[in-house]
Write a protein that holds these residues in place. Sequence first.
Motif, PDB file in Angstrom:
ATOM      1  N   UNK A   7       5.562   0.760  -7.693  1.00 11.41           N
ATOM      2  CA  UNK A   7       5.652   2.044  -7.222  1.00 11.41           C
ATOM      3  C   UNK A   7       4.189   2.486  -7.054  1.00 11.41           C
ATOM      4  N   UNK A   8       3.897   2.926  -5.624  1.00 10.44           N
ATOM      5  CA  UNK A   8       2.597   3.475  -5.391  1.00 10.44           C
ATOM      6  C   UNK A   8       2.684   4.422  -4.425  1.00 10.44           C
ATOM      7  N   UNK A   9       1.546   5.140  -4.274  1.00 13.07           N
ATOM      8  CA  UNK A   9       1.347   6.023  -2.901  1.00 13.07           C
ATOM      9  C   UNK A   9       0.273   5.381  -2.187  1.00 13.07           C
ATOM     10  N   UNK A  10       0.438   5.330  -0.797  1.00 13.31           N
ATOM     11  CA  UNK A  10      -0.704   4.670   0.038  1.00 13.31           C
ATOM     12  C   UNK A  10      -0.014   5.556   1.560  1.00 13.31           C
ATOM     13  N   UNK A  11      -0.813   4.795   2.665  1.00 14.50           N
ATOM     14  CA  UNK A  11      -0.599   5.255   3.922  1.00 14.50           C
ATOM     15  C   UNK A  11       0.208   4.140   4.508  1.00 14.50           C
ATOM     16  N   UNK A  12       1.349   4.396   5.316  1.00  9.50           N
ATOM     17  CA  UNK A  12       2.237   3.517   5.869  1.00  9.50           C
ATOM     18  C   UNK A  12       1.430   2.670   6.916  1.00  9.50           C
ATOM     19  N   UNK A  13       1.276   1.241   6.659  1.00 10.49           N
ATOM     20  CA  UNK A  13       0.568   0.535   7.610  1.00 10.49           C
ATOM     21  C   UNK A  13       1.339  -0.266   8.551  1.00 10.49           C
ATOM     22  N   UNK A  14       2.761  -0.044   8.706  1.00 11.22           N
ATOM     23  CA  UNK A  14       3.423  -1.025   9.622  1.00 11.22           C
ATOM     24  C   UNK A  14       4.550   0.095  10.367  1.00 11.22           C
ATOM     25  N   UNK A  15       4.969  -0.345  11.731  1.00 11.53           N
ATOM     26  CA  UNK A  15       5.950   0.301  12.386  1.00 11.53           C
ATOM     27  C   UNK A  15       5.726   1.620  12.848  1.00 11.53           C
ATOM     28  N   UNK A  16       6.711   2.398  12.982  1.00  9.65           N
ATOM     29  CA  UNK A  16       6.660   3.844  13.496  1.00  9.65           C
ATOM     30  C   UNK A  16       6.021   4.961  12.677  1.00  9.65           C
ATOM     31  N   UNK A  17       6.176   4.656  11.245  1.00 10.44           N
ATOM     32  CA  UNK A  17       5.461   5.440  10.233  1.00 10.44           C
ATOM     33  C   UNK A  17       4.107   5.526  10.125  1.00 10.44           C
ATOM     34  N   UNK A  18       3.437   4.521  10.795  1.00  8.62           N
ATOM     35  CA  UNK A  18       1.986   4.113  10.714  1.00  8.62           C
ATOM     36  C   UNK A  18       1.070   5.202  10.596  1.00  8.62           C
ATOM     37  N   UNK A  19       0.309   5.255   9.469  1.00  7.96           N
ATOM     38  CA  UNK A  19      -0.645   6.404   9.503  1.00  7.96           C
ATOM     39  C   UNK A  19      -0.291   7.388   8.423  1.00  7.96           C
ATOM     40  N   UNK A  20       0.878   7.666   8.016  1.00  7.50           N
ATOM     41  CA  UNK A  20       1.601   8.642   7.581  1.00  7.50           C
ATOM     42  C   UNK A  20       1.391   8.496   6.183  1.00  7.50           C
ATOM     43  N   UNK A  21       1.151   9.619   5.249  1.00  6.90           N
ATOM     44  CA  UNK A  21       1.268   9.129   3.821  1.00  6.90           C
ATOM     45  C   UNK A  21       2.544   8.865   3.258  1.00  6.90           C
ATOM     46  N   UNK A  22       2.925   8.016   2.307  1.00  8.32           N
ATOM     47  CA  UNK A  22       4.055   7.439   1.864  1.00  8.32           C
ATOM     48  C   UNK A  22       4.154   7.075   0.446  1.00  8.32           C
ATOM     49  N   UNK A  23       5.136   7.172  -0.274  1.00  3.34           N
ATOM     50  CA  UNK A  23       5.486   6.485  -1.502  1.00  3.34           C
ATOM     51  C   UNK A  23       6.178   5.452  -1.439  1.00  3.34           C
ATOM     52  N   UNK A  24       5.755   4.280  -1.927  1.00  2.00           N
ATOM     53  CA  UNK A  24       6.493   3.001  -1.863  1.00  2.00           C
ATOM     54  C   UNK A  24       7.010   2.671  -3.075  1.00  2.00           C
ATOM     55  N   UNK A  25       8.319   2.093  -2.761  1.00  2.00           N
ATOM     56  CA  UNK A  25       9.106   1.514  -3.860  1.00  2.00           C
ATOM     57  C   UNK A  25       9.372  -0.014  -3.395  1.00  2.00           C
ATOM     58  N   UNK A  26       8.732  -0.778  -4.223  1.00  2.00           N
ATOM     59  CA  UNK A  26       8.998  -2.300  -3.894  1.00  2.00           C
ATOM     60  C   UNK A  26      10.025  -2.972  -4.777  1.00  2.00           C
ATOM     61  N   UNK A  27      10.999  -3.263  -4.626  1.00  2.00           N
ATOM     62  CA  UNK A  27      12.298  -3.889  -5.220  1.00  2.00           C
ATOM     63  C   UNK A  27      11.979  -5.388  -5.390  1.00  2.00           C
ATOM     64  N   UNK A  28      12.706  -5.960  -6.295  1.00  2.00           N
ATOM     65  CA  UNK A  28      12.401  -7.418  -6.622  1.00  2.00           C
ATOM     66  C   UNK A  28      13.647  -8.127  -5.940  1.00  2.00           C
ATOM     67  N   UNK A  29      13.318  -9.376  -5.594  1.00  2.00           N
ATOM     68  CA  UNK A  29      13.978 -10.308  -4.942  1.00  2.00           C
ATOM     69  C   UNK A  29      14.102 -10.651  -3.483  1.00  2.00           C
ATOM     70  N   UNK A  30      14.213 -11.540  -3.002  1.00  2.00           N
ATOM     71  CA  UNK A  30      14.197 -11.911  -1.542  1.00  2.00           C
ATOM     72  C   UNK A  30      15.004 -13.275  -1.252  1.00  2.00           C
TER      73      UNK A  30
END
Length: 209
Positions: A7-30
């Motif tokens: 879980x971390x705070x960063x700037x969205x680097x991909x897609x239509x939200x690019x450049x916006x401040x965002x909180x990321x939740x990375x879930x496990x598994x693929x």
Amino acid sequence: MIKVVEIFRTVEGEGKWVGLPVSFIRLEGCNLRCEWCDTPYSYDGKSFKEITVDSLIEEVEKFGLKRVCITGGEPFLTPQLPELAEKLIKRGYTVLIETNGTLWNEDIKKIENKSLYITCSPKPPSYFIHPQLLPYITELKFVVDENLKIEHILNDRTVKIIKNDFVVLQPESNRKEMVEKALKIQEELLKKGWESRIIPQCHKILGLP
């Protein structure tokens, strides 16, 4: 309990939200193993912690943002995904779910709110999109690699999504040859009457997670 890699705070680097401040939740598994995947630790089966959905939301609230991206791995492998998204939305968050599009969860239908966005990034070799997911996709994003062809972007499944909108082309690993390929695909799409936007992985350029 829900399996969370980070879980971390960063700037969205991909897609239509690019450049916006965002909180990321990375879930496990693929359920896929893309050869150029840049987050293999998200499905190694050991780089995660188990916490409750409510505890996870409490962690997100510490970042002070009202925009959240739920990613993976593949977030649709997590049964509690709809519960997590719905609880975040009820607390005033705008939620983006990033998915490869191959899986589905019926409980997504229960979330009737314009604050939920779903970005689908179909993956090779089949570029399959689950039929039940199609009506809920907000954005289509294609990684431009050696496999991608124009027919993977324009077909009966995708044209209804990108009508009156644009498709995102993301050069694989920001490689120069993939940027050149993306430009050619963009021109080909334009000749067919479709808009596309080339967006690299900007967080990598900025040196952010």
